[in-house]
Write an enzyme that holds these catalytic residues in place. Sequence first.
Site, PDB file in Angstrom:
ATOM      1  CD  GLN A 115     -61.272 -20.285 -38.486  1.00  0.00           C
ATOM      2  OE1 GLN A 115     -62.298 -20.927 -38.443  1.00  0.00           O
ATOM      3  NE2 GLN A 115     -60.413 -20.410 -39.472  1.00  0.00           N
ATOM      4  CG  ASP A 118     -52.149 -21.956 -31.386  1.00  0.00           C
ATOM      5  OD1 ASP A 118     -51.908 -20.786 -31.723  1.00  0.00           O
ATOM      6  OD2 ASP A 118     -52.214 -22.890 -32.216  1.00  0.00           O
ATOM      7  CG  HIS A 133     -62.941 -18.941 -32.872  1.00  0.00           C
ATOM      8  ND1 HIS A 133     -62.789 -20.013 -33.732  1.00  0.00           N
ATOM      9  CD2 HIS A 133     -63.943 -18.188 -33.408  1.00  0.00           C
ATOM     10  CE1 HIS A 133     -63.652 -19.902 -34.740  1.00  0.00           C
ATOM     11  NE2 HIS A 133     -64.352 -18.809 -34.568  1.00  0.00           N
ATOM     12  CB  THR A 202     -59.277 -22.713 -41.727  1.00  0.00           C
ATOM     13  OG1 THR A 202     -60.595 -22.819 -41.176  1.00  0.00           O
ATOM     14  CG2 THR A 202     -59.322 -21.849 -42.967  1.00  0.00           C
ATOM     15  CB  SER A 203     -62.353 -27.382 -42.046  1.00  0.00           C
ATOM     16  OG  SER A 203     -62.854 -26.727 -40.903  1.00  0.00           O
ATOM     17  N   PRO A 228     -53.820 -29.288 -47.233  1.00  0.00           N
ATOM     18  CG  PRO A 228     -53.305 -30.763 -45.489  1.00  0.00           C
ATOM     19  CD  PRO A 228     -53.511 -29.308 -45.799  1.00  0.00           C
ATOM     20  CD  GLU A 229     -58.052 -33.927 -45.761  1.00  0.00           C
ATOM     21  OE1 GLU A 229     -59.239 -33.660 -45.505  1.00  0.00           O
ATOM     22  OE2 GLU A 229     -57.340 -34.657 -45.051  1.00  0.00           O
ATOM     23  CB  ALA A 245     -49.125 -24.829 -43.341  1.00  0.00           C
TER      24      ALA A 245
HETATM   25  P1  OAD Z   1     -60.379 -27.877 -38.403  1.00  0.00           P
HETATM   26  O1  OAD Z   1     -59.919 -28.955 -37.504  1.00  0.00           O
HETATM   27  O2  OAD Z   1     -61.826 -27.807 -38.746  1.00  0.00           O
HETATM   28  O3  OAD Z   1     -59.625 -27.952 -39.768  1.00  0.00           O
HETATM   29  C1  OAD Z   1     -58.238 -28.070 -39.845  1.00  0.00           C
HETATM   30  C2  OAD Z   1     -57.835 -27.932 -41.297  1.00  0.00           C
HETATM   31  O4  OAD Z   1     -56.425 -27.991 -41.352  1.00  0.00           O
HETATM   32  C3  OAD Z   1     -58.380 -29.033 -42.226  1.00  0.00           C
HETATM   33  O5  OAD Z   1     -58.938 -28.444 -43.387  1.00  0.00           O
HETATM   34  C4  OAD Z   1     -57.135 -29.854 -42.570  1.00  0.00           C
HETATM   35  O6  OAD Z   1     -57.175 -30.374 -43.903  1.00  0.00           O
HETATM   36  C5  OAD Z   1     -56.044 -28.792 -42.454  1.00  0.00           C
HETATM   37  N1  OAD Z   1     -54.711 -29.318 -42.156  1.00  0.00           N
HETATM   38  C6  OAD Z   1     -54.344 -30.428 -41.473  1.00  0.00           C
HETATM   39  N2  OAD Z   1     -52.999 -30.533 -41.417  1.00  0.00           N
HETATM   40  C7  OAD Z   1     -52.511 -29.438 -42.045  1.00  0.00           C
HETATM   41  C8  OAD Z   1     -51.192 -28.955 -42.322  1.00  0.00           C
HETATM   42  N3  OAD Z   1     -50.099 -29.606 -41.912  1.00  0.00           N
HETATM   43  N4  OAD Z   1     -51.081 -27.789 -43.002  1.00  0.00           N
HETATM   44  C9  OAD Z   1     -52.164 -27.106 -43.413  1.00  0.00           C
HETATM   45  N5  OAD Z   1     -53.418 -27.513 -43.186  1.00  0.00           N
HETATM   46  C10 OAD Z   1     -53.594 -28.656 -42.522  1.00  0.00           C
HETATM   47  O7  OAD Z   1     -59.850 -26.514 -37.769  1.00  0.00           O
HETATM   48  P2  OAD Z   1     -60.369 -25.025 -38.027  1.00  0.00           P
HETATM   49  O8  OAD Z   1     -60.716 -24.809 -39.442  1.00  0.00           O
HETATM   50  O9  OAD Z   1     -59.380 -24.135 -37.394  1.00  0.00           O
HETATM   51  O10 OAD Z   1     -63.818 -23.294 -33.081  1.00  0.00           O
HETATM   52  O11 OAD Z   1     -61.692 -25.036 -37.167  1.00  0.00           O
HETATM   53  C11 OAD Z   1     -62.429 -23.883 -37.059  1.00  0.00           C
HETATM   54  C12 OAD Z   1     -63.044 -23.796 -35.690  1.00  0.00           C
HETATM   55  O12 OAD Z   1     -63.822 -24.980 -35.425  1.00  0.00           O
HETATM   56  C13 OAD Z   1     -62.042 -23.765 -34.548  1.00  0.00           C
HETATM   57  O13 OAD Z   1     -61.570 -22.476 -34.271  1.00  0.00           O
HETATM   58  C14 OAD Z   1     -62.839 -24.294 -33.405  1.00  0.00           C
HETATM   59  C15 OAD Z   1     -63.451 -25.465 -34.116  1.00  0.00           C
HETATM   60  O14 OAD Z   1     -64.563 -26.048 -33.564  1.00  0.00           O
HETATM   61  C16 OAD Z   1     -64.270 -23.141 -31.845  1.00  0.00           C
HETATM   62  O15 OAD Z   1     -63.868 -23.844 -30.931  1.00  0.00           O
HETATM   63  C17 OAD Z   1     -65.286 -22.045 -31.695  1.00  0.00           C
END
Ligand code: OAD
Length: 261
Positions: A115, A118, A133, A202-203, A228-229, A245
């Site tokens: 998703q 980068d 995306h 990913t959330s 982590p969550e 990760a």
């Molecule tokens: P989010 O910001 O929603 O979620 C990030 C996830 O990464 C969360 O579940 C955190 O717990 C986790 N996280 C944080 N630090 C971490 C680490 N060091 N290792 C592993 N996990 C970690 O990001 P996405 O799920 O990517 O879409 O969001 C999905 C989409 O929503 C994005 O592509 C973007 C956003 O709005 C668009 O812009 C269309």
Amino acid sequence: MNQKTIELDELAAKLANQLISNTEKSISFLTGAGISASAGIPTFRGKDGLWKNYDVTKFATPEGFRENPELVWEWYAWRQEKIAAAAPTPSHKAISKFEEELSRILNKDVYVITQNVDGLHQRAGSSKVIELHGSIWRIKCTKCSHKASIDKPIDKSSLKCPKCKSWLRPDVVWFGEALDEKVLSKAYEISAQSCIMFVVGTSGIVFPAAYLPIIARSSGALVVDINPEKSGISDIADYFIMSEADKAVPQLLKAILAKIG
Ligand code: OAD
Ligand code: ZN
């Protein structure tokens, strides 16, 4: 089985067995912003997430862009600078190495469905990357069919289409927009023919991306969620590794390779 208490070595053995016994199937990773967090690229949600400081409707919708294209471009240029200064994380690198080794040892394909916009998976060397995306490193015209790749942050003097002079925009998917049909159907296809899907950082609450692990699981894959969550995927996953990760992905993939090598 309690998802949280399985030892890494035992999990690696189960996953190695799964990939050896499913010769026709491939491996997939579904990644989100969390995999790039340790590279210094902010995630979207969570306490320091981008959506806490930036209004989604202003910065990530076609309406917001129409209202104030300069402001949206300023934000994207700032993100491009941040991403350009970042390096792929140990997790990105471990996934790329895993692809290389599985191809060599078992002639098995490893796909990354991300998703993220980068480009860090490609910079780490992954060759089969599906960008759900879009990419912050591509631009497209808001009027005509002009599209181009860029290799450095956008220059403020070149925000208009070279062909028709309309506004250029980042080639990313904004809220309220559909994903590219071909990209999405490829992602569905990969998910349905995976014997393992790793879900990393990913959330798991943005659709259709969040359907992919459900498709994978209902087609027989083992789903491993690493976060982590607790995420939107953790409960449907076969295994949930509650970890950042970089503390789990390299170690787990190395342990799997050690079992099949
Ligand atoms: P989010 O910001 O929603 O979620 C990030 C996830 O990464 C969360 O579940 C955190 O717990 C986790 N996280 C944080 N630090 C971490 C680490 N060091 N290792 C592993 N996990 C970690 O990001 P996405 O799920 O990517 O879409 O969001 C999905 C989409 O929503 C994005 O592509 C973007 C956003 O709005 C668009 O812009 C269309
Ligand atoms: Zn144009």
